[in-house]
Design a protein around this motif. Structure first.
Motif, PDB file in Angstrom:
ATOM      1  N   VAL A 162       0.823  -1.211   0.000  1.00 46.27           N
ATOM      2  CA  VAL A 162       0.000   0.000   0.000  1.00 46.27           C
ATOM      3  C   VAL A 162       0.858   1.262   0.000  1.00 46.27           C
ATOM      4  O   VAL A 162       0.635   2.169  -0.814  1.00 46.27           O
ATOM      5  CB  VAL A 162      -0.985  -0.010   1.195  1.00 46.27           C
ATOM      6  N   PRO A 163       1.872   1.375   0.879  1.00 46.72           N
ATOM      7  CA  PRO A 163       2.697   2.591   0.852  1.00 46.72           C
ATOM      8  C   PRO A 163       3.418   2.813  -0.478  1.00 46.72           C
ATOM      9  O   PRO A 163       3.677   3.950  -0.865  1.00 46.72           O
ATOM     10  CB  PRO A 163       3.704   2.357   1.982  1.00 46.72           C
ATOM     11  N   ALA A 164       3.742   1.735  -1.189  1.00 46.54           N
ATOM     12  CA  ALA A 164       4.428   1.860  -2.477  1.00 46.54           C
ATOM     13  C   ALA A 164       3.474   2.183  -3.615  1.00 46.54           C
ATOM     14  O   ALA A 164       3.908   2.340  -4.767  1.00 46.54           O
ATOM     15  CB  ALA A 164       5.179   0.570  -2.797  1.00 46.54           C
ATOM     16  N   GLY A 165       2.181   2.281  -3.305  1.00 45.50           N
ATOM     17  CA  GLY A 165       1.204   2.595  -4.336  1.00 45.50           C
ATOM     18  C   GLY A 165       0.995   1.471  -5.323  1.00 45.50           C
ATOM     19  O   GLY A 165       0.695   1.702  -6.503  1.00 45.50           O
ATOM     20  N   LEU A 166       1.129   0.234  -4.849  1.00 46.02           N
ATOM     21  CA  LEU A 166       0.931  -0.919  -5.730  1.00 46.02           C
ATOM     22  C   LEU A 166      -0.468  -1.493  -5.610  1.00 46.02           C
ATOM     23  O   LEU A 166      -1.016  -2.014  -6.589  1.00 46.02           O
ATOM     24  CB  LEU A 166       1.965  -2.009  -5.426  1.00 46.02           C
ATOM     25  N   VAL A 167      -1.055  -1.453  -4.414  1.00 50.43           N
ATOM     26  CA  VAL A 167      -2.411  -1.967  -4.206  1.00 50.43           C
ATOM     27  C   VAL A 167      -3.214  -0.949  -3.403  1.00 50.43           C
ATOM     28  O   VAL A 167      -2.664  -0.067  -2.734  1.00 50.43           O
ATOM     29  CB  VAL A 167      -2.412  -3.335  -3.479  1.00 50.43           C
ATOM     30  N   GLU A 168      -4.516  -1.101  -3.474  1.00 55.99           N
ATOM     31  CA  GLU A 168      -5.431  -0.255  -2.711  1.00 55.99           C
ATOM     32  C   GLU A 168      -6.499  -1.132  -2.053  1.00 55.99           C
ATOM     33  O   GLU A 168      -6.518  -2.344  -2.222  1.00 55.99           O
ATOM     34  CB  GLU A 168      -6.078   0.782  -3.637  1.00 55.99           C
ATOM     35  N   ASP A 169      -7.380  -0.499  -1.281  1.00 59.78           N
ATOM     36  CA  ASP A 169      -8.483  -1.181  -0.590  1.00 59.78           C
ATOM     37  C   ASP A 169      -7.960  -2.288   0.328  1.00 59.78           C
ATOM     38  O   ASP A 169      -8.279  -3.469   0.163  1.00 59.78           O
ATOM     39  CB  ASP A 169      -9.480  -1.738  -1.603  1.00 59.78           C
ATOM     40  N   PHE A 170      -7.173  -1.882   1.310  1.00 63.72           N
ATOM     41  CA  PHE A 170      -6.598  -2.837   2.253  1.00 63.72           C
ATOM     42  C   PHE A 170      -7.676  -3.592   3.026  1.00 63.72           C
ATOM     43  O   PHE A 170      -7.522  -4.780   3.327  1.00 63.72           O
ATOM     44  CB  PHE A 170      -5.663  -2.125   3.232  1.00 63.72           C
ATOM     45  N   ASP A 171      -8.769  -2.926   3.363  1.00 61.85           N
ATOM     46  CA  ASP A 171      -9.822  -3.572   4.148  1.00 61.85           C
ATOM     47  C   ASP A 171     -10.391  -4.783   3.410  1.00 61.85           C
ATOM     48  O   ASP A 171     -10.641  -5.830   4.015  1.00 61.85           O
ATOM     49  CB  ASP A 171     -10.938  -2.579   4.475  1.00 61.85           C
ATOM     50  N   ASP A 172     -10.616  -4.633   2.120  1.00 56.80           N
ATOM     51  CA  ASP A 172     -11.118  -5.769   1.347  1.00 56.80           C
ATOM     52  C   ASP A 172     -10.065  -6.865   1.261  1.00 56.80           C
ATOM     53  O   ASP A 172     -10.387  -8.060   1.350  1.00 56.80           O
ATOM     54  CB  ASP A 172     -11.501  -5.313  -0.065  1.00 56.80           C
ATOM     55  N   TYR A 173      -8.814  -6.479   1.097  1.00 59.80           N
ATOM     56  CA  TYR A 173      -7.722  -7.458   1.075  1.00 59.80           C
ATOM     57  C   TYR A 173      -7.708  -8.255   2.369  1.00 59.80           C
ATOM     58  O   TYR A 173      -7.587  -9.488   2.375  1.00 59.80           O
ATOM     59  CB  TYR A 173      -6.394  -6.731   0.870  1.00 59.80           C
ATOM     60  N   LYS A 174      -7.860  -7.562   3.471  1.00 56.63           N
ATOM     61  CA  LYS A 174      -7.845  -8.217   4.787  1.00 56.63           C
ATOM     62  C   LYS A 174      -9.049  -9.137   4.958  1.00 56.63           C
ATOM     63  O   LYS A 174      -8.919 -10.279   5.434  1.00 56.63           O
ATOM     64  CB  LYS A 174      -7.842  -7.152   5.887  1.00 56.63           C
ATOM     65  N   ASP A 175     -10.222  -8.668   4.551  1.00 58.13           N
ATOM     66  CA  ASP A 175     -11.451  -9.445   4.750  1.00 58.13           C
ATOM     67  C   ASP A 175     -11.487 -10.698   3.883  1.00 58.13           C
ATOM     68  O   ASP A 175     -12.112 -11.700   4.267  1.00 58.13           O
ATOM     69  CB  ASP A 175     -12.678  -8.575   4.436  1.00 58.13           C
ATOM     70  N   THR A 176     -10.846 -10.656   2.730  1.00 59.97           N
ATOM     71  CA  THR A 176     -10.935 -11.793   1.788  1.00 59.97           C
ATOM     72  C   THR A 176      -9.712 -12.691   1.805  1.00 59.97           C
ATOM     73  O   THR A 176      -9.683 -13.686   1.084  1.00 59.97           O
ATOM     74  CB  THR A 176     -11.149 -11.263   0.355  1.00 59.97           C
ATOM     75  N   LEU A 177      -8.716 -12.362   2.615  1.00 61.64           N
ATOM     76  CA  LEU A 177      -7.505 -13.180   2.687  1.00 61.64           C
ATOM     77  C   LEU A 177      -7.798 -14.510   3.376  1.00 61.64           C
ATOM     78  O   LEU A 177      -8.360 -14.552   4.470  1.00 61.64           O
ATOM     79  CB  LEU A 177      -6.414 -12.423   3.447  1.00 61.64           C
ATOM     80  N   GLU A 178      -7.420 -15.605   2.731  1.00 64.90           N
ATOM     81  CA  GLU A 178      -7.633 -16.934   3.283  1.00 64.90           C
ATOM     82  C   GLU A 178      -6.289 -17.656   3.418  1.00 64.90           C
ATOM     83  O   GLU A 178      -5.502 -17.686   2.473  1.00 64.90           O
ATOM     84  CB  GLU A 178      -8.554 -17.767   2.378  1.00 64.90           C
ATOM     85  N   VAL A 179      -6.038 -18.253   4.593  1.00 64.95           N
ATOM     86  CA  VAL A 179      -4.815 -19.015   4.831  1.00 64.95           C
ATOM     87  C   VAL A 179      -5.180 -20.300   5.565  1.00 64.95           C
ATOM     88  O   VAL A 179      -5.794 -20.250   6.642  1.00 64.95           O
ATOM     89  CB  VAL A 179      -3.800 -18.210   5.667  1.00 64.95           C
ATOM     90  N   ASP A 180      -4.831 -21.434   4.992  1.00 62.59           N
ATOM     91  CA  ASP A 180      -5.181 -22.730   5.591  1.00 62.59           C
ATOM     92  C   ASP A 180      -4.111 -23.761   5.273  1.00 62.59           C
ATOM     93  O   ASP A 180      -3.438 -23.691   4.240  1.00 62.59           O
ATOM     94  CB  ASP A 180      -6.530 -23.238   5.050  1.00 62.59           C
ATOM     95  N   ILE A 181      -4.002 -24.756   6.166  1.00 61.52           N
ATOM     96  CA  ILE A 181      -3.167 -25.925   5.877  1.00 61.52           C
ATOM     97  C   ILE A 181      -3.914 -26.810   4.892  1.00 61.52           C
ATOM     98  O   ILE A 181      -5.116 -27.045   5.021  1.00 61.52           O
ATOM     99  CB  ILE A 181      -2.843 -26.692   7.170  1.00 61.52           C
ATOM    100  N   ASP A 182      -3.213 -27.293   3.907  1.00 58.71           N
ATOM    101  CA  ASP A 182      -3.831 -28.086   2.852  1.00 58.71           C
ATOM    102  C   ASP A 182      -4.469 -29.349   3.443  1.00 58.71           C
ATOM    103  O   ASP A 182      -3.855 -30.044   4.273  1.00 58.71           O
ATOM    104  CB  ASP A 182      -2.784 -28.472   1.811  1.00 58.71           C
TER     105      ASP A 182
END
Length: 491
Positions: free
Chosen positions: A441-461
């Motif tokens: 975000v600070p580098a101006g590469l992505v926006e809408d951090f809240d959506d990124y956070k809400d949709t991020l999924e991490v799981d053990i296979d």
């Protein structure tokens, strides 16, 4: 407590202290770009075909690849555009085929002294003409002047059986030679001496395409982020396209973008672009410019490699293409014509007030999805460039901080001894969010951090307990391309 590589049962006194650099980096190091320029060399070049040489000075290209070679001309212009980025060159064996030829037929005799001003592949060749010089004399003078200018990339000789016609032959066989150019009086003030006329038959007859599979094999697994390519025939681009897609894939992750150009009329350029659909290739249109397309490709690739390294999401529009001569005014394309080309997957240029060729919009050749429906997901070169940078940053964080960690569920977090090298989905999620919040975000590469956070999924296979999966949905920043407005005035 676990302390890296220090055994728990060591009894020898006194102090045993390990140094660990896994937490030293707060962000990913700057990603360096590395360019590969490919093209043909002349017989007098000292380089061996399909071997790579690192280019560190302007004088190297002529020595390695021969003055008047395609590759030397490309490197000369590339270094005008970009002498900073690490650059390698590799000569490609010439194809089996015929060399392109052009001819200059001299008419009449000079009634006044003057200068015959030729421009051959962007190189000025001036021939002094004396009063009363006849056509045969002028033709011979052209051959002499051309021979003294090896950087024209052609050889000159009187056409067999004729004394008033000069034949120009490309320095190598192949269809690329058909993109060469010869013309009269390009610069303001130049004019043909009175009494003389010159009939020009442009370059044609070049046949044959190089073997790109040999080029791919010679590249090996070295990571080149940018490839400057002079070959735009279907077979060559298909071979390179397939290699680019493989390099982009998750098992290699050595992505590259390819920069090329196409020389032709508006109709020819549109037809060429519409026949392709490549999201890792960008092709600059040249119109019928005074220089061959491989020199445009070199300037375009040089500028792109430099500025995308600085910021992969920032547009390249308005940047000057150094070393490039623009098409003459009466054939330059208007806005509607250039807009059509952008829809055909062809990048466009415009000419500024200083007669500089400037990037107008740097689109990829990607237009439609696999079903033939319009798809703008990879319209601009910034999309793959930015995604490549994001992947580099994520990969760098995890390989630096967690190279030899164990994997467990989140339930162990409150029970682990301090210093235990254990990764969990919760830790991985925190790292991915931190990457987005502190780097992307600070580098101006992505926006809408809240959506990124809400949709991020991490799981053990579920099928492999040693594998950690994540799905992220970064919203890439866009580029300011068009300012549209309506002014409703009052009186």
């Amino acid at each position: 407590m676990s302390l890296g590589t220090i055994p728990d049962d060591i009894r020898v006194p006194l102090a045993v202290i390990e140094i660990d650099n896994s937490q030293a980096l707060s962000s990913a190091p700057a990603q360096s770009r590395k360019v590969l320029v490919i093209g043909h060399q002349n017989d007098d070049g000292t380089s061996v075909a399909l071997t790579r040489s690192r280019i560190t000075g302007d004088g190297m290209s002529g020595q390695l690849y021969g003055k008047g070679s395609m590759l030397a001309a490309m490197l000369k212009i590339f270094r005008k555009a970009n002498s900073y980025t690490e650059t390698w060159a590799m000569s490609v064996p010439v194809p089996e085929g015929a060399a392109a030829k052009a001819s200059l037929t001299i008419i009449g005799s000079a009634s006044a002294a003057g200068t015959l001003a030729l421009l051959v592949n962007g190189i000025s060749v001036q021939i002094a003409v004396a009063e009363s010089d006849d056509k045969d004399t002028v033709a011979g003078a052209i051959v002499t002047a051309m021979t003294a200018q090896p950087e024209t990339q052609v050889t000159a000789a009187l056409k067999e059986g004729l004394t008033d016609t000069v034949e120009l032959t490309a320095n190598w066989p192949g269809s690329t030679g058909n993109g060469m150019d010869v013309r009269l009086n390009y610069y303001t003030g130049e004019q043909t001496p009175s009494g003389l006329g010159v009939t020009i038959a442009g370059f044609a007859g070049g046949t044959g395409t190089p073997d790109m599979s040999a080029v791919v094999a010679a590249m090996g697994d070295d990571w080149f982020t940018d490839i400057v390519c002079p070959f735009n025939d279907t077979q060559s681009l298909n071979t390179l396209r397939d290699e680019l897609v493989t390099r982009w894939g998750p098992l290699k992750m050595i992505e590259a973008q390819l920069w090329t150009a196409f020389r032709g009329t508006h109709a020819e350029s549109g037809t060429f672009g519409h026949a392709r659909n490549d999201w890792l290739i960008s092709c600059m249109s040249t119109n019928i410019a005074p220089q061959p397309h491989w020199q445009w490709a070199a300037s375009y690739g040089g500028i792109a490699a430099y500025y995308l390294a600085v910021d992969p999401a920032r547009p390249l529009q308005t940047l000057v293409l150094p070393g490039i001569l623009v098409p003459v005014k009466d054939i330059r394309w208007d806005l509607q014509e250039r807009n059509l080309l952008l829809h055909d997957g062809i990048a466009t240029h415009f000419v500024d007030a200083g007669d500089n060729a400037c990037i107008e919009r740097e689109v990829t050749m990607y237009r439609v999805n696999q079903y033939g429906d319009t798809d703008t997901s990879y319209l601009d070169v910034q999309s793959p460039a930015t995604l490549g940078r994001i992947r580099y940053i994520i990969k760098n964080r995890f390989t630096n901080r967690y190279p030899r960690h164990k994997l467990a569920g989140d339930d162990v977090l409150d029970r682990l001894d301090p210093g235990q090298p254990v990764m969990t989905p919760k830790i991985a999620r925190a790292e991915l969010l931190d990457i987005a919040l502190t780097e992307l975000v600070p580098a101006g590469l992505v926006e809408d951090f809240d959506d990124y956070k809400d949709t991020l999924e991490v799981d053990i296979d579920s099928n492999d307990a040693n594998r950690l999966n994540f799905i992220a949905h970064p919203n890439l920043v866009n580029q300011l391309r068009v300012l549209a407005g309506l002014i409703q005035f009052k009186q």
